[in-house]
Scaffold this active site. Sequence first.
Site, PDB file in Angstrom:
ATOM      1  N   HIS A  40       0.844  -1.199   0.000  1.00  0.00           N
ATOM      2  CA  HIS A  40       0.000   0.000   0.000  1.00  0.00           C
ATOM      3  C   HIS A  40       0.873   1.240   0.000  1.00  0.00           C
ATOM      4  O   HIS A  40       0.883   2.003   0.955  1.00  0.00           O
ATOM      5  CB  HIS A  40      -0.910   0.003   1.225  1.00  0.00           C
ATOM      6  CG  HIS A  40      -1.910  -1.088   1.193  1.00  0.00           C
ATOM      7  ND1 HIS A  40      -2.958  -1.107   0.314  1.00  0.00           N
ATOM      8  CD2 HIS A  40      -2.013  -2.222   1.911  1.00  0.00           C
ATOM      9  CE1 HIS A  40      -3.660  -2.204   0.499  1.00  0.00           C
ATOM     10  NE2 HIS A  40      -3.102  -2.906   1.460  1.00  0.00           N
ATOM     11  N   GLU A 125      -6.887 -10.326   3.528  1.00  0.00           N
ATOM     12  CA  GLU A 125      -6.263 -11.373   4.357  1.00  0.00           C
ATOM     13  C   GLU A 125      -7.332 -12.176   5.104  1.00  0.00           C
ATOM     14  O   GLU A 125      -7.307 -13.417   5.104  1.00  0.00           O
ATOM     15  CB  GLU A 125      -5.280 -10.760   5.358  1.00  0.00           C
ATOM     16  CG  GLU A 125      -4.571 -11.843   6.159  1.00  0.00           C
ATOM     17  CD  GLU A 125      -3.763 -11.310   7.328  1.00  0.00           C
ATOM     18  OE1 GLU A 125      -3.158 -10.235   7.209  1.00  0.00           O
ATOM     19  OE2 GLU A 125      -3.744 -11.989   8.372  1.00  0.00           O
ATOM     20  N   SER A 259       4.617  -0.723   4.918  1.00  0.00           N
ATOM     21  CA  SER A 259       4.704  -0.744   3.462  1.00  0.00           C
ATOM     22  C   SER A 259       5.556   0.417   2.926  1.00  0.00           C
ATOM     23  O   SER A 259       5.501   0.723   1.742  1.00  0.00           O
ATOM     24  CB  SER A 259       3.291  -0.691   2.882  1.00  0.00           C
ATOM     25  OG  SER A 259       2.555   0.327   3.519  1.00  0.00           O
TER      26      SER A 259
END
Length: 285
Positions: A40, A125, A259
């Site tokens: 992300h 997820e 990220s």
Amino acid sequence: MRILIAPHAGFCFGVRRAIEMARRAAADGDLVYSLGPLIHNRQAVEELRRQGVVPVEGPDDVPDGARVMIRTHGAGPDVYEALEARGLQPLDATCPFVKRAHDAARRFHQEGYQVLVLGDREHPESQGIVQQAAGAATIVSEPEEVEGLAPRAAIVCQTTQRRENLQALVAAVLPRVQELRVANTICDATTQRQEASAALAAQVDLVVVVGGYHSANTRRLAEICGAGGVPTHHVEVPEELEPGWFRDARVVGITAGASTPDDLLRAVAERAAEIGGPETEIAWP
Ligand code: F3S
């Protein structure tokens, strides 16, 4: 001015591993497709695209015979089957910690437990974990949502869940079942990063959190750092730093979400040091 970089800032083990796998695979010159962006972070996704790693929405968007990466979040067996049906080559970057949750969900389901997945209903997820239990698991994000339990229940967690949430869910379910199994599949990387950033925020005059605006874990990091009252700014790139923020700051803390690439964290720290002037030091953990 002093700049302190938080321990555990930036890429976690799983994301680092996925990016390296993607880069290695694309190094031969053929494109690699990822089912959704690998991380992300807009800048990192663009950089990966330049290196030949192209995000797509699903297997149908991939040319025949191509290589397709499964992200760290993992996927359900349905996705692997769809890839196989199209003759696509899977490159599996599912984080080993997410795999632990998959294995637990599958095992509990096979052993006849009603599987509850503590997680975010919209998150890929959690959805992947449900699919590993043959689609028969239920996602719950709050203990209050639990209803109609079977006598034998089991809990598996999305890796980013907080421990207190798991404890609250166990407390809510336990009195209502005859047997409860719990797989604590929470990943410590998130907790470690959050605790280290909160500790850093407590000793500085200003915090800068680096990471994508769409990254839930980066936003959460900014909330945690700001909760103690220290001025906290979330930026994606160094150009967003405003010199005015630093005017009264003697010590600045910088942290980054899971990220956020190392070079972006470094670039923000260097820009902050430029703003701080020639006397500014950066202390890396
Ligand atoms: Fe894996 Fe934990 Fe990162 S689950 S992807 S190491 S946050």
